[in-house]
Each structure stands twice: as C-alpha cells, then as structure tokens.
Design a protein around this motif. Structure first.
Motif, PDB file in Angstrom:
ATOM      1  N   PRO A  43      -2.576   8.158  16.185  1.00  0.00           N
ATOM      2  CA  PRO A  43      -2.746   6.715  15.989  1.00  0.00           C
ATOM      3  C   PRO A  43      -2.062   6.199  14.731  1.00  0.00           C
ATOM      4  N   TYR A  44      -1.856   7.078  13.738  1.00  0.00           N
ATOM      5  CA  TYR A  44      -1.222   6.622  12.500  1.00  0.00           C
ATOM      6  C   TYR A  44       0.255   6.306  12.710  1.00  0.00           C
ATOM      7  N   VAL A  45       0.882   6.928  13.699  1.00  0.00           N
ATOM      8  CA  VAL A  45       2.258   6.572  14.026  1.00  0.00           C
ATOM      9  C   VAL A  45       2.316   5.135  14.508  1.00  0.00           C
ATOM     10  N   MET A  46       1.406   4.769  15.392  1.00  0.00           N
ATOM     11  CA  MET A  46       1.350   3.384  15.874  1.00  0.00           C
ATOM     12  C   MET A  46       1.073   2.426  14.722  1.00  0.00           C
ATOM     13  N   GLN A  47       0.153   2.793  13.838  1.00  0.00           N
ATOM     14  CA  GLN A  47      -0.203   1.913  12.722  1.00  0.00           C
ATOM     15  C   GLN A  47       0.983   1.711  11.796  1.00  0.00           C
ATOM     16  N   PHE A  48       1.707   2.796  11.504  1.00  0.00           N
ATOM     17  CA  PHE A  48       2.848   2.676  10.603  1.00  0.00           C
ATOM     18  C   PHE A  48       3.889   1.716  11.175  1.00  0.00           C
ATOM     19  N   TYR A  49       4.261   1.909  12.440  1.00  0.00           N
ATOM     20  CA  TYR A  49       5.318   1.075  13.002  1.00  0.00           C
ATOM     21  C   TYR A  49       4.862  -0.375  13.188  1.00  0.00           C
ATOM     22  N   GLU A  50       3.577  -0.583  13.401  1.00  0.00           N
ATOM     23  CA  GLU A  50       3.086  -1.962  13.459  1.00  0.00           C
ATOM     24  C   GLU A  50       3.287  -2.644  12.112  1.00  0.00           C
ATOM     25  N   LEU A  79      -0.986   6.284   4.207  1.00  0.00           N
ATOM     26  CA  LEU A  79      -1.694   6.717   5.412  1.00  0.00           C
ATOM     27  C   LEU A  79      -1.971   8.215   5.340  1.00  0.00           C
ATOM     28  N   PRO A  80      -3.081   8.670   5.926  1.00  0.00           N
ATOM     29  CA  PRO A  80      -3.389  10.104   5.926  1.00  0.00           C
ATOM     30  C   PRO A  80      -2.618  10.839   7.016  1.00  0.00           C
ATOM     31  N   CYS A  81      -1.290  10.845   6.888  1.00  0.00           N
ATOM     32  CA  CYS A  81      -0.418  11.364   7.947  1.00  0.00           C
ATOM     33  C   CYS A  81       0.845  11.925   7.311  1.00  0.00           C
ATOM     34  N   ASP A  82       1.074  13.226   7.454  1.00  0.00           N
ATOM     35  CA  ASP A  82       2.235  13.812   6.775  1.00  0.00           C
ATOM     36  C   ASP A  82       3.551  13.458   7.450  1.00  0.00           C
ATOM     37  N   THR A  83       3.503  12.742   8.570  1.00  0.00           N
ATOM     38  CA  THR A  83       4.731  12.249   9.190  1.00  0.00           C
ATOM     39  C   THR A  83       5.433  11.237   8.305  1.00  0.00           C
ATOM     40  N   GLY A 116       0.783  -1.221   0.000  1.00  0.00           N
ATOM     41  CA  GLY A 116       0.000   0.000   0.000  1.00  0.00           C
ATOM     42  C   GLY A 116       0.812   1.266   0.000  1.00  0.00           C
ATOM     43  N   ALA A 117       2.122   1.157   0.200  1.00  0.00           N
ATOM     44  CA  ALA A 117       2.987   2.337   0.154  1.00  0.00           C
ATOM     45  C   ALA A 117       3.632   2.445  -1.224  1.00  0.00           C
ATOM     46  N   HIS A 118       4.200   3.606  -1.497  1.00  0.00           N
ATOM     47  CA  HIS A 118       4.730   3.865  -2.841  1.00  0.00           C
ATOM     48  C   HIS A 118       5.901   4.824  -2.743  1.00  0.00           C
ATOM     49  N   VAL A 119       7.000   4.480  -3.421  1.00  0.00           N
ATOM     50  CA  VAL A 119       8.155   5.366  -3.518  1.00  0.00           C
ATOM     51  C   VAL A 119       8.494   5.537  -4.993  1.00  0.00           C
ATOM     52  N   ALA A 120       8.501   6.774  -5.461  1.00  0.00           N
ATOM     53  CA  ALA A 120       8.819   7.070  -6.855  1.00  0.00           C
ATOM     54  C   ALA A 120      10.125   7.846  -6.912  1.00  0.00           C
ATOM     55  N   ARG A 121      11.102   7.314  -7.638  1.00  0.00           N
ATOM     56  CA  ARG A 121      12.395   7.966  -7.827  1.00  0.00           C
ATOM     57  C   ARG A 121      12.537   8.302  -9.303  1.00  0.00           C
ATOM     58  N   ARG A 139      -4.065  12.895   0.519  1.00  0.00           N
ATOM     59  CA  ARG A 139      -3.240  12.663   1.708  1.00  0.00           C
ATOM     60  C   ARG A 139      -2.338  13.866   1.976  1.00  0.00           C
ATOM     61  N   PRO A 140      -2.178  14.223   3.248  1.00  0.00           N
ATOM     62  CA  PRO A 140      -1.248  15.309   3.595  1.00  0.00           C
ATOM     63  C   PRO A 140       0.191  14.866   3.355  1.00  0.00           C
ATOM     64  N   PHE A 141       1.075  15.818   3.175  1.00  0.00           N
ATOM     65  CA  PHE A 141       2.485  15.507   2.924  1.00  0.00           C
ATOM     66  C   PHE A 141       3.321  16.719   3.292  1.00  0.00           C
ATOM     67  N   SER A 142       4.621  16.531   3.327  1.00  0.00           N
ATOM     68  CA  SER A 142       5.547  17.650   3.485  1.00  0.00           C
ATOM     69  C   SER A 142       6.655  17.531   2.456  1.00  0.00           C
ATOM     70  N   TRP A 143       7.173  18.680   2.046  1.00  0.00           N
ATOM     71  CA  TRP A 143       8.275  18.745   1.071  1.00  0.00           C
ATOM     72  C   TRP A 143       9.448  19.384   1.794  1.00  0.00           C
ATOM     73  N   TRP A 144      10.535  18.629   1.911  1.00  0.00           N
ATOM     74  CA  TRP A 144      11.717  19.100   2.632  1.00  0.00           C
ATOM     75  C   TRP A 144      12.725  19.683   1.655  1.00  0.00           C
TER      76      TRP A 144
END
Length: 274
Positions: free
Chosen positions: A162-169, A51-55, A35-40, A85-90
C-alpha cells in the motif's frame, strides 16, 4: 566492455553517470514532497520518503574518504534507525571506498540483492521480437495513468504494497509537471494496464527503472516493448547513452535490445526482523 564502447563514455564515466542518474530517480520527487527529506553532503546522498517502506528510502552515491568511511556510514545508518524506517544502501562500481560493502556489513547491514549494471548506446539499439499487436504504450500524462503505474508496481509484492500507492498519489503533481525528469509509461492491452516502465533523465544519460509486466502477460514480448519505447523517446530527445540495473531474469531481455554488462550493484539492508 571496452572503455569507449558506449557512446564514447569510458567505464568509470558510465559508472559515475549511472550513480548520478540513480540519485535523480531516487530523490527528485522526494525533494518536492512534504515530509520527505534528501540530504546531500558528507560524501553521500541520503533519501528519506517519510514512509515505512524501503522502496523509497535510500543511501546512494558514496564517495567517502577511507579514513572517515566507517564513521560516516554508521551515521547514515543511525539516521534511519532513529527514524524507525527501513532503507537500502546501494553500492556500485563507482562508490568509494572499494571495501564499502565490508564496512556496511560490519555496521550491521547485510547484502540483500545483487543486480547487473548494464549500458547501451542509443544509436545502436536492436529491435526486439514483435509485441502483441493490441499493446498500447502510453507515457503517463494524467493522474489516472499514474495510478495505473502505481497499481502495477505495487503488485510486485504479495500482498500489494500500500505504501507504493501512497507514494505515487503524493508524487503525482510532481511527476506530471513539465519539469519532471521521470517519464512514466504504462502498457495496455485493450483497457487493461499490464506493464510499466520508467525513464529517468540525469547524469548526462537516461536510466531505465520499474520495467515490470504482470505475471499472466509475461513471455509475450511486452517487457521488450516496454524497454524499447522509452529508449526511442530518449534518442529522439537527443540522448546517447542509457543505463539500468538488471535482475538475472531480466538481463537477457535487455541484452537483446543492445545493453551490455558494466558491473554489479549490490543492495545492503538491515537484517530482517523475525
């Protein structure tokens, strides 16, 4: 900082290595999650946890030709808008073009936070003040220790996220694999988990992330101890340089261990919805 003051690395080399390390921190687990995606490609890295979490959703390491930067930035922003979904650009010193932050603001993002980029020569670390004698720092080797790490990090939000817990699980099998470049640490006072640290191996350096101590246990030397322990492990493993991003409150802690400033990193986000 002089151009060769950190383990023989110039300032531009350190900035590029810090970006590469951040990509590993932000994306290595995602590439192993359903369910996750990384595009390079296209001059940047896009990381979507699902997940709906910009973390855990990012755009990173932009190397955009000036003539194409606006279009490619808008495409990356549009991806997350479509996904809802929220996100951040560093954006850091090595990102291109130099006016990327202005382009992101013109595309509808806003500067949310700015942190100090720092680096340290692992052969020149300084011992911090003593930590509590009963502090035990463990590298997370079990699912229970990963859960402790996740709970402490989730507590950085009020209420805990709660999304932090879900991600690490979801991430636990990858994080506990021998191949994982993310080393998680938990600090315990007795049986009580009170602090965390993460060390990421990547880009030819190590990066520190998620240095956190629960509020009732701060100003007791625990944060400094949690900073030093992963760095000593990295030095024993043969690494020479470390990087991190520091808040204004944390910069002094890291300076006491031996970190020096290398530039600023700014986080851009969509405006908050009222």
């Amino acid at each position: 900082m002089s151009s060769t003051s950190i383990a023989g690395m110039t300032a531009p080399a350190l900035a590029a290595a810090a970006d590469d390390n951040l990509v590993v921190h932000a994306g290595w687990v995602h590439e192993r999650l359903a369910g996750a995606h990384v595009a390079r490609g296209g001059g940047l890295v896009l990381v979507d946890s699902g997940l709906p979490c910009d973390t855990f959703n990012f755009v990173l390491r932009a190397r955009l030709p000036a003539a194409e930067a606006r279009e490619r930035a808008e495409q990356a922003i549009a991806y997350f808008r479509r996904a809802g979904r929220p996100f951040s650009w560093w954006v850091g010193p090595a990102d291109e073009p130099a006016h990327l932050g202005e382009l992101l603001c013109a595309a509808g993002l806003e500067a949310a936070e700015s942190e100090l980029g720092m680096a340290a020569d692992l052969e020149a670390l300084r011992a911090p003040p003593p930590a509590p004698r009963d502090l035990e720092i463990r590298r997370a080797r079990t699912p229970a220790e990963v859960r402790d790490f996740a709970r402490l990090n989730a507590a950085n939000w009020t209420p805990p996220d709660p999304y932090v817990m879900q991600f690490y699980e979801m991430a636990t099998p990858a994080l506990l694999s021998e191949a994982s470049p993310l080393w998680l640490y938990v600090g315990y006072l007795g049986d009580t988990p009170v602090a965390t640290a993460e060390l990421t191996v990547g880009g030819g350096v190590v990066g520190l992330y998620n240095i956190s101590t629960l509020a009732p246990y701060r100003r007791r030397g625990i944060g400094s101890a949690m900073t030093l322990r992963p760095l000593l492990d990295a030095r024993a493993a043969g690494f020479r340089a470390a990087v991190l991003q520091a808040s204004e409150d944390g910069a002094g802690v890291y300076a006491r261990v031996g970190f020096v400033a290398t530039g600023r990193i700014t986080e851009y986000k969509p405006p908050a919805v009222p």
